[in-house]
Enzyme design. Structure first.
Site, PDB file in Angstrom:
ATOM      1  N   GLU A  27       0.858  -1.179   0.000  1.00 52.65           N
ATOM      2  CA  GLU A  27       0.000   0.000   0.000  1.00 52.65           C
ATOM      3  C   GLU A  27       0.892   1.225   0.000  1.00 52.65           C
ATOM      4  O   GLU A  27       1.864   1.301   0.758  1.00 52.65           O
ATOM      5  CB  GLU A  27      -0.919   0.031   1.227  1.00 52.65           C
ATOM      6  CG  GLU A  27      -1.799   1.268   1.253  1.00 52.65           C
ATOM      7  CD  GLU A  27      -2.833   1.264   2.364  1.00 52.65           C
ATOM      8  OE1 GLU A  27      -3.632   2.214   2.413  1.00 52.65           O
ATOM      9  OE2 GLU A  27      -2.846   0.323   3.181  1.00 52.65           O
ATOM     10  N   CYS A 231      -6.675   2.338   1.532  1.00 48.97           N
ATOM     11  CA  CYS A 231      -7.702   3.371   1.474  1.00 48.97           C
ATOM     12  C   CYS A 231      -7.666   4.170   0.183  1.00 48.97           C
ATOM     13  O   CYS A 231      -8.682   4.737  -0.223  1.00 48.97           O
ATOM     14  CB  CYS A 231      -7.557   4.295   2.676  1.00 48.97           C
ATOM     15  SG  CYS A 231      -8.050   3.532   4.236  1.00 48.97           S
ATOM     16  N   ASN A 355     -12.358  -1.992  -0.744  1.00 48.45           N
ATOM     17  CA  ASN A 355     -11.408  -2.113   0.360  1.00 48.45           C
ATOM     18  C   ASN A 355     -12.048  -1.576   1.635  1.00 48.45           C
ATOM     19  O   ASN A 355     -12.470  -0.420   1.666  1.00 48.45           O
ATOM     20  CB  ASN A 355     -10.142  -1.306   0.058  1.00 48.45           C
ATOM     21  CG  ASN A 355      -9.200  -1.255   1.247  1.00 48.45           C
ATOM     22  OD1 ASN A 355      -8.472  -2.203   1.507  1.00 48.45           O
ATOM     23  ND2 ASN A 355      -9.211  -0.153   1.991  1.00 48.45           N
ATOM     24  N   GLU A 356     -12.162  -2.429   2.645  1.00 49.66           N
ATOM     25  CA  GLU A 356     -12.727  -2.027   3.943  1.00 49.66           C
ATOM     26  C   GLU A 356     -14.079  -1.339   3.758  1.00 49.66           C
ATOM     27  O   GLU A 356     -14.378  -0.329   4.400  1.00 49.66           O
ATOM     28  CB  GLU A 356     -11.771  -1.108   4.708  1.00 49.66           C
ATOM     29  CG  GLU A 356     -10.507  -1.788   5.168  1.00 49.66           C
ATOM     30  CD  GLU A 356      -9.651  -0.918   6.086  1.00 49.66           C
ATOM     31  OE1 GLU A 356      -9.984   0.271   6.274  1.00 49.66           O
ATOM     32  OE2 GLU A 356      -8.648  -1.426   6.612  1.00 49.66           O
TER      33      GLU A 356
END
Length: 793
Positions: A27, A231, A355-356
């Site tokens: 990331e 994120c 994502n999340e």
């Protein structure tokens, strides 16, 4: 040696395939790409830094003017005649008087540009000038004191943009040098895409990756690499041409001069020099399967939502990516890949969507992606999302979506205290084999100490033993530049010239180097029972508080559910302010202390109104001290959550999570029920959170066994969390060959608080030894607080 128990490996009883279980996750936070894995040494090479990226950024961030002798010049950044439509800004050196040379200097990352004596560095730039075409530019690598370590002369002989290159050899080693470009003559010199790369990159790829970081990752032998985040997948504008757009993969391929500047949502600039082709190439280079993750048309941070009738381009991005990775050169995107220098397909097997993710908008859109991918590429494994925490309504929503849509895997994320990982070692024991598998896409205990690594190793034995339900797992985050920290802990730390793996890294490496291909049944007997904390109900101080808000609390009461006793707090009801509140004449008071309770089964109820600010309320309970307590936060992160969390030794573990937003001047009836270690929360009578704060359990030994098909080796992994060594008889049931050669890799002999560092990069790392056995059993003493991997040949 007296043994305390027996570990039996049933060598003929094979269980679940381990497949691609242990891998890595890249990331781009902590300057993991620019200033990190991407080997570019020039910061802000295209003069595109902007306050959109970070408040104090400007087009000449990391650049300084250079005026020597009696020279005079004006340094500006213009966009009137750009290099291309995506790279608008360029530097202009307007030479008033050349003197001893005028120009600009780049400061690089960290302490500066690192160079090593005898190494070559590839310089390139785009340039043009309007005069003095016979006068060359001087490009030097210099020390802070002006000492020149290497130089090149470049003649810019055109008023049109052109690319110029040179190779500069350094005659000294200096980790704080500068890149200097000096112009002579007269008129204006325009510069863009000013670049300096070490010639020695990973596998010597031009414009490639930093060698030391790449080698650390390659040495792990990961089964997969997830990328590019994180994120940044879903945080940003819906317009792919916006600087602050969500991460769109098509912007990251092709000529680096044509890749648009991008705001990284971790508050810096992202050049996209490390893009999707480079991610795929690096995965291939290190033998890891690529796992790209794409946005699902929803930004939960800012509630940006792609209308359903405009979703097709986002779906097409996913389909086109699969074709880019797997299509032959006759296909549109396979042909583009081939044109970029990689004619062979990459063999993509997995793709993640989101994502999340939290909230209905994502889960309303996910099926459109899933159905389209499966219709065109049924062999591709599609990964769904289950939010940023290990439990709660959004977590359950993600799993419900995965079951309903037939997702192949569900991406789980959690960061927690070591105590949580020990308490939840058996988390996946009851997961069913026939359901979507777990992709544990981000996890870590809070810290890079030896103790953290031990705990994670113990947890990983549980992941492996539950390979019927756990398909993939990767520690996160992976990389951190010590001078640009957004998040910690991290697996690998680095500066501009050094890198080291943490204790956590070496645990991950052991499990990847010695994963095996299929589980072997392994049982224990005779050991002392697990060491469980004495079950104590949640008691302690209770406090009402606010976070970035002001609030009024009233009608506070505490009821003993066993006796009916009621404690009222009318005299304590009142206003609480985190931000100065005009009603309080600027006074700031953060908390209302309700005092301790020894009740083991109680209900706290109150009314709460937010009178100002941007967030909500916090109820602390079970408080022993500031480092050990629980809390219920309503309207927490971005005023979107209701969470219940446990703080143990100052480290946070979110136990459960639900979406909830607090509005100003609205009265909420808040109820907290605590029974033993069970916790329930209600807002206006509706059950919002339900959880248990489990106490840690330390088992006599944590263990798992597997077989490697290519070699026939049996691999035993054992973790001893206890503060004493444990001698065990290891029995290899069903073994016909009575003679074994055993390679042992062991981490032991360290203090729990020990950490690796630049000065001691391998303080905590495995040691290797060899053993021989003549029978189907042998005795081994597992050192206290140790990780032991045995490879039995």
């Amino acid at each position: 040696m007296k043994t305390e128990g027996t570990l039996t490996v049933h060598t003929g009883r094979r269980g679940a395939e381990l497949s691609d279980l242990f891998g890595i996750f890249f990331e781009d936070l902590n300057h993991a790409a620019d200033g990190g894995l991407y080997a570019e040494l020039v910061q802000n090479r295209s003069f595109e830094f902007d306050p959109i990226d970070k408040a104090d950024y400007h087009a000449l961030t990391a650049w300084e003017p250079v005026i020597r002798g009696d020279g005079q010049a004006v340094i500006t950044v213009e966009d009137k005649e750009p290099l291309n439509a995506r790279n608008l800004h360029y530097a202009v050196i307007d030479i008033v008087s050349e003197g001893g040379g005028v120009g600009i200097m780049n400061l690089g990352f960290n302490s500066g540009i690192p160079v090593k004596e005898g190494d070559n560095y590839k310089f390139s730039m785009y340039a043009r000038r309007d005069n003095s075409w016979d006068t060359s530019l001087t490009v030097t690598i210099e020390g802070v004191d002006g000492t020149v370590y290497g130089a090149a002369e470049i003649t810019v002989n055109s008023s049109e943009w052109d690319r110029y290159e040179a190779v500069i050899q350094a005659d000294s080693t200096d980790n704080s040098s500068r890149l200097v470009i000096l112009a002579g003559g007269s008129g204006k010199v325009c510069l863009d895409m000013v670049s300096l790369f070490p010639e020695k990159t990973f596998l010597n790829r031009p414009g490639g990756l930093r060698e030391d970081l790449s080698v650390l990752l390659a040495d792990m032998k990961p089964k997969f690499m997830r990328f590019p985040g994180g994120c940044l997948i879903h945080d940003g504008s819906l317009n792919p041409d916006d600087r602050n757009s969500m991460y769109r993969w098509k912007n990251t391929i092709g000529d680096i001069a044509q890749r648009p500047p991008r705001r990284n949502n971790w508050s810096y600039n992202q050049t996209l020099g490390l893009g999707y082709l480079e991610y795929f190439q690096f995965s291939e280079d290190i033998g890891a399967k690529p796992i790209p993750v794409l946005p699902g048309g929803y930004d939960p941070h800012h509630k940006r939502i792609v209308p359903l009738d405009e979703l097709q381009p986002w779906i097409d991005d996913a389909l086109d990516l699969i074709e880019f990775a797997n299509g032959d050169s006759s296909t549109e995107w396979g042909g583009i890949r081939a044109g970029l220098g990689h004619p062979e397909p990459f063999g993509l097997e997995y793709i993640g969507i989101g994502n999340e993710e939290v909230g209905e908008p994502f889960f309303e859109r996910y099926p459109y992606f899933h159905e389209a991918i499966k219709a065109k590429y049924p062999e591709i494994k599609v990964i769904n999302s289950s939010g940023p925490f290990s439990a709660g309504k959004e977590y359950e929503r993600g799993w419900a979506s995965a079951r309903a849509n037939g997702s192949d895997l569900v991406d789980e994320h959690y960061y927690a205290a070591p105590e949580w990982f020990l308490a939840n070692h058996h988390r996946y024991d009851e997961f069913k084999a026939g359901e979507p598998k777990v992709f544990l896409g981000e996890y870590a205990s809070w810290g890079n100490t030896y103790y953290n690594a031990l705990v994670e190793a113990a947890f990983m034995t549980g992941l492996q033993n539950n390979a019927h339900a756990v398909g993939l797992a990767c520690y996160a985050p992976m990389l951190c530049n010590v001078d640009y920290v957004n998040w910690k802990p991290d697996m690998i730390w680095f500066n501009n010239h050094q890198a080291y793996g943490t204790a956590n890294y070496y645990v991950q490496k052991l499990f990847m180097n010695h994963q095996g291909d299929q589980l072997l049944e392994m049982r224990s007997c005779g050991f002392a029972p697990a060491q469980a904390q004495e079950v104590q109900p949640i008691t302690g101080a209770i406090t009402l508080a606010v976070d970035a808000s002001a609030a009024r609390f009233s009608e506070i009461s505490l009821v003993n559910n066993l006796t009916g006793e009621v404690k009222a707090y009318a005299d304590l009801s009142g206003e609480v302010a985190d931000l100065p509140d005009p009603a309080l004449n600027g006074a700031a008071k953060r908390t209302l202390e309700l005092g301790p309770t020894h009740w083991t089964d109680y209900t706290l109820s109150l009314k709460a109104v937010r009178t100002g600010g941007t967030k909500g309320f916090v109820l602390y309970f079970g408080k022993a001290d500031e480092q050990n307590h629980l809390f219920w936060e309503i309207g927490g992160w971005q005023n979107q959550d209701s969470i219940v969390a446990s703080i143990a030794q100052g480290r946070n573990s979110v136990l459960t999570h639900t979406l909830f937003t607090v509005e100003s001047d609205v009265e909420y009836n808040l109820t907290l029920e605590v029974s033993g270690r069970q916790i329930r929360t209600y807002i206006d009578g509706e059950l919002i959170n339900e959880t248990e704060d489990k106490l840690l359990v330390i088992e006599p030994l944590y263990y798992t066994a597997s077989v490697e098909h290519s070699t026939g080796d049996m691999i035993l992994k054992t973790v001893n969390m206890q503060e004493v060594s444990i001698a065990a008889e290891i029995v290899l049931e069903g073994l016909t060959d009575k003679r074994l050669s055993i390679e042992v890799y062991e981490m032991s002999g360290h203090q729990p608080e020990d950490e690796n560092s630049f000065k001691q990069p391998m303080l905590v790392s495995p040691k290797q030894k060899a053993l021989q056995t003549e029978g189907s059993s042998f005795v081994y003493e597992f050192p206290k607080q140790s990780v032991t991997v045995m490879r039995l040949r």
